[in-house]
Structures are given as structure tokens and as C-alpha cells.
Write a protein that holds these residues in place. Structure first.
Motif, PDB file in Angstrom:
ATOM      1  N   TRP A 126       0.820  -1.211   0.000  1.00 46.85           N
ATOM      2  CA  TRP A 126       0.000   0.000   0.000  1.00 46.85           C
ATOM      3  C   TRP A 126       0.851   1.256   0.000  1.00 46.85           C
ATOM      4  O   TRP A 126       0.508   2.250  -0.650  1.00 46.85           O
ATOM      5  N   GLN A 161      -9.012  -8.555  -0.197  1.00 44.69           N
ATOM      6  CA  GLN A 161      -9.752  -7.697   0.733  1.00 44.69           C
ATOM      7  C   GLN A 161     -10.320  -8.491   1.903  1.00 44.69           C
ATOM      8  O   GLN A 161     -10.338  -8.005   3.041  1.00 44.69           O
ATOM      9  N   GLU A 165      -7.297  -6.869   7.031  1.00 42.44           N
ATOM     10  CA  GLU A 165      -7.907  -5.989   8.030  1.00 42.44           C
ATOM     11  C   GLU A 165      -6.933  -4.875   8.395  1.00 42.44           C
ATOM     12  O   GLU A 165      -5.761  -5.128   8.672  1.00 42.44           O
ATOM     13  N   ARG A 171      -7.366   4.013   6.630  1.00 43.25           N
ATOM     14  CA  ARG A 171      -8.466   4.520   5.801  1.00 43.25           C
ATOM     15  C   ARG A 171      -8.463   6.045   5.790  1.00 43.25           C
ATOM     16  O   ARG A 171      -8.637   6.672   4.721  1.00 43.25           O
ATOM     17  N   ASP A 182     -12.572   5.684  -0.666  1.00 44.63           N
ATOM     18  CA  ASP A 182     -13.458   4.983   0.262  1.00 44.63           C
ATOM     19  C   ASP A 182     -13.995   3.686  -0.338  1.00 44.63           C
ATOM     20  O   ASP A 182     -14.334   2.742   0.387  1.00 44.63           O
ATOM     21  N   PHE A 185     -12.486   0.276   0.821  1.00 45.09           N
ATOM     22  CA  PHE A 185     -12.594  -0.129   2.227  1.00 45.09           C
ATOM     23  C   PHE A 185     -13.993  -0.626   2.537  1.00 45.09           C
ATOM     24  O   PHE A 185     -14.982   0.044   2.246  1.00 45.09           O
ATOM     25  N   LYS A 187     -16.464  -2.281   5.730  1.00 42.68           N
ATOM     26  CA  LYS A 187     -16.543  -2.288   7.199  1.00 42.68           C
ATOM     27  C   LYS A 187     -16.174  -3.667   7.736  1.00 42.68           C
ATOM     28  O   LYS A 187     -16.630  -4.691   7.263  1.00 42.68           O
ATOM     29  N   PHE A 193     -11.384  -2.014   9.274  1.00 45.23           N
ATOM     30  CA  PHE A 193     -11.836  -2.014   7.884  1.00 45.23           C
ATOM     31  C   PHE A 193     -11.079  -3.081   7.106  1.00 45.23           C
ATOM     32  O   PHE A 193      -9.989  -3.503   7.499  1.00 45.23           O
ATOM     33  N   PHE A 195      -9.327  -3.780   3.571  1.00 43.14           N
ATOM     34  CA  PHE A 195      -8.780  -2.984   2.467  1.00 43.14           C
ATOM     35  C   PHE A 195      -8.552  -3.841   1.229  1.00 43.14           C
ATOM     36  O   PHE A 195      -7.981  -4.925   1.298  1.00 43.14           O
ATOM     37  N   TYR A 200      -7.276  -1.535  -5.460  1.00 40.82           N
ATOM     38  CA  TYR A 200      -6.643  -0.216  -5.504  1.00 40.82           C
ATOM     39  C   TYR A 200      -5.550  -0.180  -6.563  1.00 40.82           C
ATOM     40  O   TYR A 200      -5.430   0.794  -7.322  1.00 40.82           O
TER      41      TYR A 200
END
Length: 250
Positions: A126, A161, A165, A171, A182, A185, A187, A193, A195, A200
Motif C-alpha cells: 500500500w 480484501q 484488516e 483509511r 473509500d 474499504f 466495514k 476495515f 482494504f 486499488y
């Protein structure tokens, strides 16, 4: 056990492979094809594993970099000898050269413009993705004669994803950069969250204007028989973890 090599039709006819952990000489927590020279695995065994990969790719040298989660790219003219340069991507237009990237949840991304005969390989966690390593790789390929719209980029085995976590602070960092982030991400439990790292990565690649951008769909965390995973090893409280290798060659 023979090596297992995942390939993408999108990168054909350029020779390439996302290697799984199958077919290696390592044992214990590194069981299989651990290609990480920075791991605490036996150096001689890692060398055997890397030699098997090189043989499978038909080369003597697997050019790689000292990965630091940056946006830095090395343009390769001659084989890398001695200390590896600190960077997170490589590009070349030199026939016979193989570019390699090591990962264990982060995205290994292989790039090719077959018509221009320019290739690239990037390590994109990331941090690297946010820093722009994917776009930097595309720009470096263009400098060698590649056409952006003709570049094909494939993300190999990465953490999905469902398994990634993260805390609210990550986020928040992404939303501060762009509120549209957003969408990556979902919940999770409590304030956590989930990811979508490869989602991405694909979005960044498509926004950069490359002709093809896709993820292979393989999750490193959820398939321990085939893939090493830093996060899975951490959850299991293991002392270290193996590294997967991805290679592309002109």
C-alpha cells in the motif's frame, strides 16, 4: 515436486511467471520455494530455490532490487551485480534480461509492451502504491520507447480484501488523499476495515492509461499450500516468512 508457475495470457508472448511456493528446497516455516535472500532461511537453500527459478526462465541472473516500499524505479541496461540498488521496480528493453520482484502479500506487478519490447516489474504494497510506484514504472517504460496504451499490467498473487484488516488510521490516510478511495474499504469488526489492495492497484493502473490492468485473483493469505503470507505468518506467531518471486524476461 515440480515448480508451479502462474502465467497470464495478457502478457503473452513475453516470457514471465508468478511462482508459487511449490517445488522448492526449503523446509520448516519456509517449506517450498522461498526466494527471499533477506529471510532467515539457509542461504544455500535459498540459492538453490533461486537457481531453479532462473533455470525455469532460461537465464543465469535474476535481476532484483533491495525493496523499500518506494516509488523508485531502476532502468536496467546491464545485469545487476554486487549490492542491489534500493528501489521497488525495474524496467528494461535489453533482450535476455530477467526482472524479478519478491512479495509475501504485497502486489507483484509485471508489465509488458510486446510491440516495443519493453518490460517492467514492480513491488507494490500500500505504501508503494500510494507513493506512485506503478505510475513511475509506466513512465520509465515510456522512456524506453513503450506506448502507454499498449502496456499490459498484471497483478499476481496478493492479499485479498477478505483477509486484509486495517485500522481506521489507514483509511483516514487514503481518504485524505482522495475521498474516492473509500470504495476500497469495507466495514470490518469494531473500528476495523477491510482494504482491497489489488482493487486499488488495478484502479491506479487504469487511471494511468495503460491498455490492460488486472489482478490474477489469487489470495496469498487464504492459500497456505501455494503462497507465503507475511500477515498469515504474523497471526501464527512464526519467527519469519518465505518470499514469493515473480519474473518477466525479454
Amino acid at each position: 515436486m515440480s515448480l508451479e508457475i502462474l502465467r497470464s495470457e495478457r502478457l503473452a508472448p513475453i516470457e514471465h511467471g508468478f511462482f508459487t511456493r511449490r517445488g522448492g528446497a526449503s523446509s520448516g516455516i519456509f517449506q517450498g520455494l522461498n526466494c527471499g535472500t533477506g529471510s532467515s532461511d539457509l542461504a544455500d537453500v535459498v540459492r538453490i530455490n533461486r537457481d531453479r527459478v532462473a533455470q525455469a526462465m532460461g537465464v543465469e541472473t535474476l535481476n532484483g532490487v533491495h525493496q523499500i516500499h518506494s516509488a523508485d524505479v531502476v532502468t536496467l541496461k546491464d545485469p545487476i551485480t554486487g549490492d542491489k540498488p534500493k528501489a521497488d521496480a525495474l524496467v528494461t528493453n535489453v533482450p535476455g534480461q530477467a526482472l524479478s520482484i519478491l512479495t509475501a502479500d504485497c502486489q507483484p506487478v509485471l508489465f509488458a509492451d510486446p510491440d516495443a519490447q519493453v518490460i517492467g516489474a514492480a513491488h507494490a504494497g500500500w505504501r508503494g502504491a500510494v507513493s506512485g510506484v506503478l505510475e513511475s514504472t509506466v513512465e520509465a517504460m515510456e522512456a524506453l520507447g513503450a506506448k502507454r496504451s499498449a502496456i499490459r499490467a498484471v497483478i499476481g498473487p496478493s492479499i485479498s480484501q477478505d483477509a486484509y484488516e486495517v485500522g481506521p488510521e489507514l483509511r483516514d490516510e487514503f481518504l485524505a488523499l482522495d475521498s474516492a478511495n473509500d470504495q476500497f474499504f469495507a466495514k470490518g469488526q469494531g473500528d476495523r476495515f477491510m482494504f482491497d489492495l489489488p482493487g486499488y492497484g488495478v484502479a491506479r493502473l487504469r487511471a494511468s492509461g495503460v491498455g490492460v490492468a488486472e489482478w490474477s485473483g489469487h489470495c496469498t493469505y487464504s492459500d497456505p499450500e501455494r503462497f507465503f503470507s507475511y500477515r498469515r505468518s504474523t497471526h501464527a506467531k512464526e519467527a519469519d516468512y518465505g518470499r514469493l518471486i515473480a519474473v518477466i524476461k525479454l
